[in-house]
Design an enzyme around this catalytic site. Structure first.
Site, PDB file in Angstrom:
ATOM      1  N   ASN A   7       0.846  -1.156  -0.096  1.00 34.14           N
ATOM      2  CA  ASN A   7       0.055   0.064  -0.252  1.00 34.14           C
ATOM      3  C   ASN A   7       1.026   1.197  -0.078  1.00 34.14           C
ATOM      4  O   ASN A   7       1.403   1.411   1.082  1.00 34.14           O
ATOM      5  CB  ASN A   7      -0.904  -0.074   1.237  1.00 34.14           C
ATOM      6  CG  ASN A   7      -2.030   1.115   1.320  1.00 34.14           C
ATOM      7  OD1 ASN A   7      -1.763   1.942   0.579  1.00 34.14           O
ATOM      8  ND2 ASN A   7      -2.742   1.030   2.057  1.00 34.14           N
ATOM      9  N   ARG A  91      -2.702  -1.945  -3.395  1.00 32.02           N
ATOM     10  CA  ARG A  91      -3.903  -1.461  -3.108  1.00 32.02           C
ATOM     11  C   ARG A  91      -4.130  -0.335  -3.716  1.00 32.02           C
ATOM     12  O   ARG A  91      -2.991   0.716  -3.868  1.00 32.02           O
ATOM     13  CB  ARG A  91      -4.227  -0.992  -1.476  1.00 32.02           C
ATOM     14  CG  ARG A  91      -5.364  -0.190  -1.344  1.00 32.02           C
ATOM     15  CD  ARG A  91      -5.360   0.575  -0.131  1.00 32.02           C
ATOM     16  NE  ARG A  91      -6.326   1.314   0.162  1.00 32.02           N
ATOM     17  CZ  ARG A  91      -6.500   2.489   0.643  1.00 32.02           C
ATOM     18  NH1 ARG A  91      -5.254   3.178   1.303  1.00 32.02           N
ATOM     19  NH2 ARG A  91      -7.550   2.849   0.874  1.00 32.02           N
ATOM     20  N   HIS A 180     -13.532   2.079   0.363  1.00 32.42           N
ATOM     21  CA  HIS A 180     -13.259   1.006   1.317  1.00 32.42           C
ATOM     22  C   HIS A 180     -14.141  -0.349   0.660  1.00 32.42           C
ATOM     23  O   HIS A 180     -14.427  -1.198   1.581  1.00 32.42           O
ATOM     24  CB  HIS A 180     -14.207   1.235   2.784  1.00 32.42           C
ATOM     25  CG  HIS A 180     -13.573   2.471   3.412  1.00 32.42           C
ATOM     26  ND1 HIS A 180     -14.382   3.479   3.971  1.00 32.42           N
ATOM     27  CD2 HIS A 180     -12.351   2.884   3.716  1.00 32.42           C
ATOM     28  CE1 HIS A 180     -13.656   4.259   4.784  1.00 32.42           C
ATOM     29  NE2 HIS A 180     -12.650   3.974   4.503  1.00 32.42           N
ATOM     30  N   ARG A 241     -13.226  14.391   8.770  1.00 31.61           N
ATOM     31  CA  ARG A 241     -13.913  14.884   7.633  1.00 31.61           C
ATOM     32  C   ARG A 241     -15.502  15.290   8.027  1.00 31.61           C
ATOM     33  O   ARG A 241     -16.107  14.234   8.735  1.00 31.61           O
ATOM     34  CB  ARG A 241     -14.106  13.771   6.555  1.00 31.61           C
ATOM     35  CG  ARG A 241     -12.590  13.633   5.993  1.00 31.61           C
ATOM     36  CD  ARG A 241     -12.826  12.608   4.854  1.00 31.61           C
ATOM     37  NE  ARG A 241     -11.396  11.607   5.477  1.00 31.61           N
ATOM     38  CZ  ARG A 241     -11.356  10.409   5.074  1.00 31.61           C
ATOM     39  NH1 ARG A 241     -12.130   9.870   3.887  1.00 31.61           N
ATOM     40  NH2 ARG A 241     -10.264   9.530   5.359  1.00 31.61           N
ATOM     41  N   GLU A 385      -8.291  -5.974   4.998  1.00 32.53           N
ATOM     42  CA  GLU A 385      -8.268  -5.473   3.334  1.00 32.53           C
ATOM     43  C   GLU A 385      -6.832  -6.047   2.684  1.00 32.53           C
ATOM     44  O   GLU A 385      -6.972  -6.494   1.419  1.00 32.53           O
ATOM     45  CB  GLU A 385      -8.248  -3.924   3.341  1.00 32.53           C
ATOM     46  CG  GLU A 385      -9.510  -3.351   3.611  1.00 32.53           C
ATOM     47  CD  GLU A 385      -9.342  -2.073   3.880  1.00 32.53           C
ATOM     48  OE1 GLU A 385      -9.629  -1.226   3.328  1.00 32.53           O
ATOM     49  OE2 GLU A 385      -9.039  -1.888   5.183  1.00 32.53           O
TER      50      GLU A 385
END
Ligand code: AMP
Length: 402
Positions: A7, A91, A180, A241, A385
């Site tokens: 990643n 990823r 996601h 956020r 993941e």
């Protein structure tokens, strides 16, 4: 087969090396501060103590070389040589409308990922640096890319289109993509297996709530809707956020506060959410702690966070005309019994009956936290993941060999 999962960020690179025979992690680690002085490599072999090394790593090629040094090291390595790595899986945050699943890296695929830089300017260029660095260090090793958006490509246009002039979709591909996806795919599959039922037979809402947070409505085993949109800003209230707000606030505030586009973006992405409302932290642990000590703003942040999550679960139950399973995952979802309780206790009318004792038990395993009488099964499923990236890479590279 051994698969290295990468990643790559602009100044960091995380890795995990898998033995796919039993899906064991042989080693994991991260390189931080790439391009700055004193870059740090943290290497965690499965059966040996963690190693930390500080050196100068100016680019991603050097970072990949350092990762290889670590995993093949005589003392703290886990394989004998680089040639034991059969494939690399990456990823990738944004796959646009082009990528509906994971694919082998080819010249064409790289070109498409480059074309998507506009949609994910902070992420996709960094992922591309990871791909080209691996290419430079291990030119013979096949690479696979796994997209955060791909799982949501099954959404119907009623879910993914915005009610704005359609020319914007045609010209600029303005639409909901969702993120996601790897996590929503992994936990929905795992939840169905846990319940011993076919995924296709279950109406599921999966809540991936960590630093970033999104919900997905999963119908017939496919993503039917999700709360993040064209960017990861839409939807739930998150650490820093805002999630959903009235879009007219943006030009209004820009005008009143004389903000530039960048400043407005930064306000909504970095200075909003839990951090803004609590005035304490973006971290749910700290906010919950302050709330229990009586801090009013922390309580407000917690209540807004859980209220907004309840609204999405209710909306998705309506969107699918029902819900059988509710899944919590990621940092907050896996570790905060307070959040899970506040969410579930507020939507009992749907048929949720939480077992409060079970909800408080800590575990790293998938588990049910609803009572046997609960019409809706509530599960906590730790996400993984990297494992899904490793599995996709394994499958695609094996097909290539056959
Ligand atoms: P993630 O992005 O999935 O790594 O999630 C990170 C977030 O999980 C942190 O910012 C915390 O807010 C949250 N988190 C981790 N552990 C706990 C905990 N024990 N209680 C509440 N929140 C937690």
């Amino acid at each position: 087969m051994k698969v290295l999962v990468i990643n790559a960020g602009s100044s960091s690179l995380k890795y995990q090396l898998y033995e796919m025979l039993n899906e064991n992690v042989l080693a994991s680690g991260r390189v931080e501060r790439i391009g700055m002085d004193s870059s740090i490599v943290t290497h965690e072999p499965a059966d040996k103590p963690e190693v930390r090394d500080v050196s100068e790593i100016l680019d991603h090629v050097t970072a990949v070389k350092r990762v290889i040094d670590m995993i093949t090291h005589k003392e703290y390595g886990v394989i004998g040589s680089m040639s034991e790595i059969d494939a690399v899986g990456h990823r990738i945050v944004h796959g646009g409308e082009v990528f509906k699943g994971s694919v082998l890296v080819t010249q064409e695929v790289k070109l498409e990922i480059r074309r998507l830089f506009d949609l994910a300017p902070l992420h996709n260029p960094a992922h591309m640096m990871g791909i080209t660095a691996v290419e430079a260090v291990m030119p013979e090793v096949p690479q696979v890319v796994v997209f955060d958006t791909a799982f949501h490509q099954t959404m119907p246009n009623t879910s993914y289109l915005y009610p704005v002039p359609t020319v914007l979709y045609r010209r600029h591909k303005i639409r909901r993509y969702g993120f996601h996806g790897t996590s929503h795919a992994y936990v929905s599959d795992k939840a169905a297996r846990y319940l011993n039922k076919p995924l296709q037979s279950l109406k599921m809402v999966t809540c991936h709530i960590g630093n970033g947070a999104s919900c997905a409505a999963i119908l017939d085993g496919k993503s039917f809707d999700t709360s993040m949109g064209m960017t990861p800003l839409e939807g739930l209230m998150m650490g820093t956020r805002s999630g959903d707000i009235d879009p007219a606030i943006v030009p209004f505030v820009m005008n009143k506060e004389e903000l530039t586009l960048n400043e407005a973006n930064s306000m909504l992405n970095k200075h909003s959410g839990m951090l803004a409302i609590s005035g304490i932290s973006s971290d749910m642990r700290e906010v919950t702690e302050a709330m229990h000590e009586g801090d009013k703003n922390a309580k407000l942040a917690f209540d807004m966070y859980t209220y907004r999550l309840r609204k999405y679960i209710g909306a998705y139950a309506a969107a699918m005309n029902g819900i059988d399973v509710l899944v919590f995952t990621a940092g907050v979802g896996e570790n905060s019994p307070d959040v899970r309780e506040a969410v579930c206790e507020g939507i009992t009318f749907l048929g949720i009956e939480l077992d409060k004792e079970k909800n408080r038990i800590r575990s790293k395993e998938a588990r049910e936290i609803s009572t046997p009488n609960s019409r809706i099964k509530v599960l906590v499923v730790p996400t993984n993941e990297e494992l899904l990236i490793a599995r996709d890479t394994n499958t695609i590279v094996k097909e290539l060999q056959n």
